[in-house]
Design a protein around this motif. Structure first.
Motif, PDB file in Angstrom:
ATOM      1  N   LYS A   1       0.863  -1.172   0.000  1.00 38.61           N
ATOM      2  CA  LYS A   1       0.000   0.000   0.000  1.00 38.61           C
ATOM      3  C   LYS A   1       0.907   1.232   0.000  1.00 38.61           C
ATOM      4  O   LYS A   1       1.833   1.313   0.796  1.00 38.61           O
ATOM      5  CB  LYS A   1      -0.907   0.009   1.223  1.00 38.61           C
ATOM      6  CG  LYS A   1      -1.960  -1.095   1.169  1.00 38.61           C
ATOM      7  CD  LYS A   1      -2.910  -1.051   2.324  1.00 38.61           C
ATOM      8  CE  LYS A   1      -3.914   0.036   2.287  1.00 38.61           C
ATOM      9  NZ  LYS A   1      -4.999  -0.089   1.322  1.00 38.61           N
ATOM     10  N   VAL A   2       0.611   2.160  -0.920  1.00 35.32           N
ATOM     11  CA  VAL A   2       1.367   3.400  -1.012  1.00 35.32           C
ATOM     12  C   VAL A   2       0.396   4.560  -0.812  1.00 35.32           C
ATOM     13  O   VAL A   2      -0.533   4.743  -1.600  1.00 35.32           O
ATOM     14  CB  VAL A   2       2.078   3.520  -2.377  1.00 35.32           C
ATOM     15  CG1 VAL A   2       2.730   4.881  -2.522  1.00 35.32           C
ATOM     16  CG2 VAL A   2       3.111   2.404  -2.542  1.00 35.32           C
ATOM     17  N   ASN A   3       0.611   5.316   0.256  1.00 32.32           N
ATOM     18  CA  ASN A   3      -0.202   6.491   0.554  1.00 32.32           C
ATOM     19  C   ASN A   3       0.240   7.614  -0.382  1.00 32.32           C
ATOM     20  O   ASN A   3       1.366   8.109  -0.284  1.00 32.32           O
ATOM     21  CB  ASN A   3      -0.022   6.879   2.019  1.00 32.32           C
ATOM     22  CG  ASN A   3      -0.886   8.041   2.438  1.00 32.32           C
ATOM     23  OD1 ASN A   3      -1.190   8.921   1.657  1.00 32.32           O
ATOM     24  ND2 ASN A   3      -1.261   8.045   3.704  1.00 32.32           N
ATOM     25  N   THR A   4      -0.631   7.999  -1.302  1.00 35.05           N
ATOM     26  CA  THR A   4      -0.271   9.005  -2.307  1.00 35.05           C
ATOM     27  C   THR A   4      -0.031  10.381  -1.707  1.00 35.05           C
ATOM     28  O   THR A   4       0.679  11.194  -2.304  1.00 35.05           O
ATOM     29  CB  THR A   4      -1.343   9.086  -3.408  1.00 35.05           C
ATOM     30  OG1 THR A   4      -2.601   9.401  -2.819  1.00 35.05           O
ATOM     31  CG2 THR A   4      -1.434   7.785  -4.181  1.00 35.05           C
TER      32      THR A   4
ATOM     33  N   GLU B   1       5.704  11.359  -5.273  1.00 31.38           N
ATOM     34  CA  GLU B   1       6.647  11.083  -6.361  1.00 31.38           C
ATOM     35  C   GLU B   1       6.514   9.649  -6.857  1.00 31.38           C
ATOM     36  O   GLU B   1       6.624   9.377  -8.051  1.00 31.38           O
ATOM     37  CB  GLU B   1       8.097  11.378  -5.944  1.00 31.38           C
ATOM     38  CG  GLU B   1       8.704  10.427  -4.920  1.00 31.38           C
ATOM     39  CD  GLU B   1       8.132  10.498  -3.501  1.00 31.38           C
ATOM     40  OE1 GLU B   1       8.280   9.509  -2.766  1.00 31.38           O
ATOM     41  OE2 GLU B   1       7.542  11.521  -3.117  1.00 31.38           O
ATOM     42  N   LEU B   2       6.232   8.732  -5.963  1.00 31.12           N
ATOM     43  CA  LEU B   2       6.039   7.327  -6.345  1.00 31.12           C
ATOM     44  C   LEU B   2       4.742   7.182  -7.146  1.00 31.12           C
ATOM     45  O   LEU B   2       4.714   6.496  -8.171  1.00 31.12           O
ATOM     46  CB  LEU B   2       6.008   6.459  -5.082  1.00 31.12           C
ATOM     47  CG  LEU B   2       6.210   4.974  -5.239  1.00 31.12           C
ATOM     48  CD1 LEU B   2       7.445   4.632  -6.048  1.00 31.12           C
ATOM     49  CD2 LEU B   2       6.311   4.326  -3.863  1.00 31.12           C
ATOM     50  N   ALA B   3       3.699   7.849  -6.712  1.00 28.45           N
ATOM     51  CA  ALA B   3       2.435   7.826  -7.456  1.00 28.45           C
ATOM     52  C   ALA B   3       2.635   8.430  -8.842  1.00 28.45           C
ATOM     53  O   ALA B   3       2.135   7.901  -9.845  1.00 28.45           O
ATOM     54  CB  ALA B   3       1.363   8.577  -6.677  1.00 28.45           C
ATOM     55  N   GLY B   4       3.386   9.511  -8.933  1.00 26.91           N
ATOM     56  CA  GLY B   4       3.648  10.145 -10.212  1.00 26.91           C
ATOM     57  C   GLY B   4       4.428   9.252 -11.159  1.00 26.91           C
ATOM     58  O   GLY B   4       4.180   9.242 -12.372  1.00 26.91           O
TER      59      GLY B   4
END
Length: 149
Positions: free
Chosen positions: A91-94, A99-102
């Motif tokens: 799970k990645v909290n945007t 930057e990871l979401a981008g």
């Protein structure tokens, strides 16, 4: 990554490459099963897992304020329990990791990405059921569940 032993509560350092493996607690020697829940990760942990994972990885890009993301949470957790030892669920909290979401072109959440060897196999925004998440992991090369003989 740090995992707490369910038996003695000792914190065990588990290399990212071993998160999908069965291990042993360093203190009480009880068996530590493969990770069976979604792991909340930051960019550094994400990179370490991507570099070393031997299994497909499902990433749930989400945010705490997002209603559909909260609705997806139980489906993601069930999928993680179902694929334990055969895939990993992150799970990645945007809000905390923009930057990871981008990097993955996340423009709406929830957004799911399935990777194998660091390569994107599936990328889709929107609420989906756990069975669909598991199907995507299968398309990414997840081994079938072992059956009892």
């Amino acid at each position: 990554m740090i995992r707490t032993c369910p038996s003695c509560q000792t914190k065990n350092r588990i290399p990212a490459a071993r998160l999908s493996d069965v291990g042993r607690c360093g203190a009480c020697k009880v068996t530590l099963p493969p990770v069976a829940e979604p792991l909340e990760v930051d960019a550094a942990e994400f990179g370490e897992i991507m570099r070393s994972s031997k299994v497909p990885v499902l990433v749930d890009f989400w945010a705490p304020w997002c209603g559909p993301c909260r609705m997806a949470g139980p489906e993601v957790a069930r999928a993680a329990a179902t694929v334990a030892g055969r895939a990993l669920v992150l799970k990645v909290n945007t809000d905390q990791q923009p930057e990871l979401a981008g990097r993955f072109g996340v423009r709406g959440i929830p957004h799911f990405v399935v990777l194998r060897g660091g390569q994107v196999v599936v990328s889709q925004a929107g609420l989906v059921r756990g069975a669909q998440l598991i199907d995507w992991l299968g398309r990414a090369g997840m081994k079938p569940k072992a059956t009892a003989a």
